[in-house]
Scaffold this motif. Structure first.
Motif, mmCIF file in Angstrom:
data_model
loop_
_atom_site.group_PDB
_atom_site.id
_atom_site.type_symbol
_atom_site.label_atom_id
_atom_site.label_comp_id
_atom_site.label_asym_id
_atom_site.label_seq_id
_atom_site.Cartn_x
_atom_site.Cartn_y
_atom_site.Cartn_z
ATOM 1 N N GLY A 234 59.361 30.976 116.493
ATOM 2 C CA GLY A 234 60.297 29.868 116.357
ATOM 3 C C GLY A 234 61.715 30.150 116.800
ATOM 4 O O GLY A 234 62.658 29.675 116.142
ATOM 5 N N PRO A 235 61.958 30.875 117.894
ATOM 6 C CA PRO A 235 63.339 31.049 118.361
ATOM 7 C C PRO A 235 63.984 29.704 118.689
ATOM 8 O O PRO A 235 63.367 28.840 119.301
ATOM 9 C CB PRO A 235 63.180 31.905 119.634
ATOM 10 N N GLY A 236 65.228 29.540 118.267
ATOM 11 C CA GLY A 236 65.938 28.300 118.562
ATOM 12 C C GLY A 236 65.530 27.128 117.703
ATOM 13 O O GLY A 236 65.967 25.995 117.947
ATOM 14 N N LEU A 237 64.719 27.343 116.675
ATOM 15 C CA LEU A 237 64.310 26.260 115.783
ATOM 16 C C LEU A 237 65.534 25.678 115.071
ATOM 17 O O LEU A 237 66.418 26.409 114.631
ATOM 18 C CB LEU A 237 63.327 26.793 114.742
ATOM 19 N N VAL A 238 65.567 24.355 114.955
ATOM 20 C CA VAL A 238 66.587 23.665 114.162
ATOM 21 C C VAL A 238 65.856 22.897 113.064
ATOM 22 O O VAL A 238 65.024 22.040 113.353
ATOM 23 C CB VAL A 238 67.431 22.699 115.023
ATOM 24 N N ALA A 239 66.174 23.222 111.819
ATOM 25 C CA ALA A 239 65.496 22.578 110.688
ATOM 26 C C ALA A 239 66.537 22.021 109.736
ATOM 27 O O ALA A 239 67.359 22.775 109.194
ATOM 28 C CB ALA A 239 64.592 23.570 109.971
ATOM 29 N N HIS A 240 66.521 20.707 109.551
ATOM 30 C CA HIS A 240 67.401 20.048 108.593
ATOM 31 C C HIS A 240 66.596 19.856 107.310
ATOM 32 O O HIS A 240 65.782 18.929 107.205
ATOM 33 C CB HIS A 240 67.884 18.708 109.135
ATOM 34 N N GLY A 241 66.811 20.710 106.341
ATOM 35 C CA GLY A 241 66.008 20.694 105.133
ATOM 36 C C GLY A 241 65.310 22.033 104.953
ATOM 37 O O GLY A 241 65.482 22.964 105.747
ATOM 38 N N GLU A 242 64.499 22.143 103.930
ATOM 39 C CA GLU A 242 63.884 23.414 103.582
ATOM 40 C C GLU A 242 62.726 23.776 104.510
ATOM 41 O O GLU A 242 61.884 22.941 104.823
ATOM 42 C CB GLU A 242 63.359 23.354 102.143
ATOM 43 N N VAL A 243 62.723 25.028 104.942
ATOM 44 C CA VAL A 243 61.571 25.611 105.637
ATOM 45 C C VAL A 243 60.831 26.465 104.611
ATOM 46 O O VAL A 243 61.377 27.435 104.090
ATOM 47 C CB VAL A 243 62.021 26.465 106.838
ATOM 48 N N ARG A 244 59.575 26.108 104.319
ATOM 49 C CA ARG A 244 58.840 26.768 103.235
ATOM 50 C C ARG A 244 57.645 27.526 103.795
ATOM 51 O O ARG A 244 56.760 26.947 104.414
ATOM 52 C CB ARG A 244 58.387 25.749 102.199
ATOM 53 N N LEU A 245 57.643 28.846 103.541
ATOM 54 C CA LEU A 245 56.524 29.705 103.934
ATOM 55 C C LEU A 245 55.993 30.482 102.740
ATOM 56 O O LEU A 245 55.484 31.590 102.882
ATOM 57 C CB LEU A 245 56.954 30.685 105.033
ATOM 58 N N GLN A 246 56.090 29.939 101.570
ATOM 59 C CA GLN A 246 55.693 30.653 100.366
ATOM 60 C C GLN A 246 54.207 30.989 100.388
ATOM 61 O O GLN A 246 53.368 30.136 100.653
ATOM 62 C CB GLN A 246 56.005 29.807 99.129
ATOM 63 N N GLY A 247 53.915 32.271 100.124
ATOM 64 C CA GLY A 247 52.529 32.697 100.037
ATOM 65 C C GLY A 247 51.785 32.711 101.348
ATOM 66 O O GLY A 247 50.566 32.895 101.367
ATOM 67 N N ALA A 248 52.488 32.529 102.466
ATOM 68 C CA ALA A 248 51.824 32.527 103.771
ATOM 69 C C ALA A 248 51.478 33.958 104.191
ATOM 70 O O ALA A 248 52.095 34.924 103.736
ATOM 71 C CB ALA A 248 52.706 31.855 104.821
ATOM 72 N N ALA A 249 50.498 34.068 105.069
ATOM 73 C CA ALA A 249 50.100 35.370 105.608
ATOM 74 C C ALA A 249 50.107 35.274 107.132
ATOM 75 O O ALA A 249 49.385 34.466 107.711
ATOM 76 C CB ALA A 249 48.713 35.756 105.112
ATOM 77 N N VAL A 250 50.940 36.087 107.758
ATOM 78 C CA VAL A 250 51.088 36.086 109.214
ATOM 79 C C VAL A 250 50.692 37.467 109.716
ATOM 80 O O VAL A 250 51.336 38.466 109.384
ATOM 81 C CB VAL A 250 52.534 35.750 109.635
ATOM 82 N N SER A 251 49.643 37.536 110.518
ATOM 83 C CA SER A 251 49.153 38.840 110.971
ATOM 84 C C SER A 251 50.105 39.509 111.947
ATOM 85 O O SER A 251 50.175 40.737 112.015
ATOM 86 C CB SER A 251 47.775 38.677 111.625
ATOM 87 N N GLY A 252 50.834 38.725 112.707
ATOM 88 C CA GLY A 252 51.774 39.278 113.678
ATOM 89 C C GLY A 252 53.194 39.284 113.149
ATOM 90 O O GLY A 252 53.471 39.760 112.053
ATOM 91 N N ALA A 253 54.109 38.718 113.936
ATOM 92 C CA ALA A 253 55.534 38.703 113.592
ATOM 93 C C ALA A 253 56.000 37.275 113.336
ATOM 94 O O ALA A 253 55.371 36.309 113.770
ATOM 95 C CB ALA A 253 56.357 39.323 114.721
ATOM 96 N N VAL A 254 57.100 37.160 112.635
ATOM 97 C CA VAL A 254 57.789 35.884 112.452
ATOM 98 C C VAL A 254 59.080 35.958 113.257
ATOM 99 O O VAL A 254 59.929 36.816 113.001
ATOM 100 C CB VAL A 254 58.092 35.586 110.973
ATOM 101 N N GLN A 255 59.214 35.079 114.255
ATOM 102 C CA GLN A 255 60.358 35.099 115.163
ATOM 103 C C GLN A 255 61.244 33.883 114.900
ATOM 104 O O GLN A 255 60.834 32.746 115.123
ATOM 105 C CB GLN A 255 59.884 35.076 116.622
ATOM 106 N N LEU A 256 62.467 34.141 114.403
ATOM 107 C CA LEU A 256 63.418 33.057 114.135
ATOM 108 C C LEU A 256 64.778 33.365 114.758
ATOM 109 O O LEU A 256 65.819 32.960 114.239
ATOM 110 C CB LEU A 256 63.570 32.843 112.624
#
Length: 479
Positions: free
Chosen positions: A175-197
């Motif tokens: 998610g490079p360059g992501l624009v989020a107005h409000g909450e971004v929720r990843l609670q309890g998520a499982a990502v095998s690779g990387a999270v890109q912000l």
């Protein structure tokens, strides 16, 4: 649906579907770009296929009317809808899809909780003012949301803007360059690779800009140059590689700006990040390498229980000690012990002693008056055992004072015929050192002012000996 009910554009899409050919309606007049969602549904769920061909829905530039209703459906063909405009939110709840690409589309919202995607899911560059519901989703490939703009620019949703809680992603969340107005929720998520912000902007003042409690990541989390207005809550995060917030900006005035508590992280980086506006909490986390410059910390921090192996960059102890003074809980012994251990691990014993001395001074402020007085005495004389040269300095000064005084006013011999020759230096040493007997103190008795000086040297010698013993014992026990 009978084929004769189709419009011209819908017929083109219908005929291209069996071979997976792409239909581009971008340059068509407005009325020719319209596709009904029910036509797309009929294609995806029907048997309109050709032998030897791989069917796929590939359309660009369409205006899709009605609701693309695929709730609980199984679509075996890949779906690629590029730069399309949806009048209604697609309903993909519980659907099973081969692959879904909605890049650069405009959607009111996206309802796709518990969706299963066998390939990748793309919302790259999308504009979605409503909620993106992907809670419980299972995405075998990567999830792309780079340069997407989510949430309303005015007002606020009653629910998180992006919901990826309890989701499973087989590769990266990109998610490079992501624009989020409000909450971004990843609670309890499982990502095998990387999270890109990297370069993302998360805007939710007064609330959670990013809530990723108990998120488990297989490699790294990158948020370089991230801007977050609101709390970034990463409690219970698991990242074996880097959590990289270099150059990132965090702001949540009056509240917690960055919470990374009870987490297990390989490396935490805030290199060249500006001062954080809001509280920082790192309590009970375990971090192999901690790279946060002292100037990036705010006025209040919570560090109780934080365990780290290496501090980077290497800073003088005085620069790190100022941070421990900002602890919201007050005096936290563990924070000083952890900092001492880090300096000793890299061989900087002088810095380690400085930290231990600062710890004793901070602890002294919590003691009753009589204990504080004894602490001040230990501090002045031997620096609580961490400044042993001070004791030598005091002894040398008193030895010089006594020697000069007794040279000018020698004490009388108690038994002139039996007393050894008087030696002012040895006599002063006999007075100062409680366990040393050079035969001078018992043989001579001073009078007048010299007698009071002798008493003072005896008392001072005992005090120095006691404080030196206490300091040495403390130092040995630490080692």
């Amino acid at each position: 649906m009978e084929i004769m009910d189709l419009t011209g554009s819908e017929r083109r899409v219908w005929e291209a579907f069996p071979s997976g050919a792409r239909i581009d309606l971008t340059a068509e007049p407005e009325e020719s770009r319209t596709l009904r969602a029910q036509v797309l549904r009929a294609l995806l769920l029907g048997d309109h296929r050709s032998d030897g061909e791989v069917a796929a829905l590939r359309v660009a530039g369409a205006r899709i009317t009605g609701t693309l209703q695929l709730r609980y459906a199984v679509a075996e063909s890949a779906i690629t809808l590029l730069a399309c405009t949806f009048e209604e939110p697609p309903d993909l709840y519980g659907a099973e899809l081969r692959q879904l690409n909605l890049s650069h589309c405009t959607l009111p919202a996206l309802h796709a909780a518990t969706v299963r995607v066998d390939g990748v899911l793309r919302i790259t560059g999308c504009r979605i003012p409503g909620p993106v519901r992907l809670g419980g989703a299972r995405i075998a490939g990567a999830f792309f949301l780079d340069r997407a703009e989510l949430g309303p620019t005015e007002g606020q949703l009653a629910e998180p803007t992006l919901q990826l809680n309890q989701a499973t992603v087989g590769h990266d969340v990109h998610g490079p360059g992501l624009v989020a107005h409000g909450e971004v929720r990843l609670q309890g998520a499982a990502v095998s690779g990387a999270v890109q912000l990297n370069d993302a902007f998360l805007d939710n003042p007064g609330g959670d800009a990013l809530s990723a409690k108990t998120l488990a990541v297989g490699s790294d989390v990158h948020g370089m140059r991230l801007r977050a207005l609101g709390r970034v809550n990463l409690r219970g995060l698991q990242v074996p590689g880097q959590l990289n917030f270099a150059f990132a900006r965090f702001a949540n005035p009056g509240g917690t700006a960055l919470r990374v508590s009870s987490s297990v992280i390989g490396e935490l980086w805030l290199r060249e990040a500006p001062r954080i506006d809001g509280e920082v909490t790192l309590r009970r986390s375990q971090i192999d390498l901690l790279n946060i410059p002292p100037e990036a910390y705010p006025d209040t921090v919570r560090l109780d229980g934080l365990v780290y192996t290496t501090l980077d960059p290497h800073e003088p102890a005085e620069r790190r000690l100022d941070l421990l003074e900002r602890e919201l809980e007050g005096y936290v012994p563990h924070a000083y012990e952890q900092l001492t251990t880090a300096y000793r691990r890299v061989g900087d014993d002088a810095a380690a002693r400085t930290v231990q001395l600062a710890k004793q001074r901070r602890h002294r402020a919590t003691l009753p008056a009589y204990a504080r007085a004894w602490g001040h005495l230990q501090d002045v004389t031997v620096g609580y055992g961490f400044r042993p040269v001070r004791a030598a300095g005091w002894l040398a000064s008193l030895l010089l004072l006594g020697t000069l005084a007794f040279v000018l006013d020698a004490p009388r011999a108690l038994k002139p015929d039996e007393s050894p020759p008087f030696n002012a230096l040895a006599y002063t040493l006999d007075l100062l050192l409680p366990i040393v007997d050079l035969g001078q103190e018992k043989a001579y008795a001073p009078d007048g002012g010299a007698q009071w000086l002798a008493y003072g040297l005896i008392v001072t010698g005992w005090v120095l000996a006691t404080t030196i013993a206490a300091g040495v014992t403390r130092t040995i026990s630490r080692q």
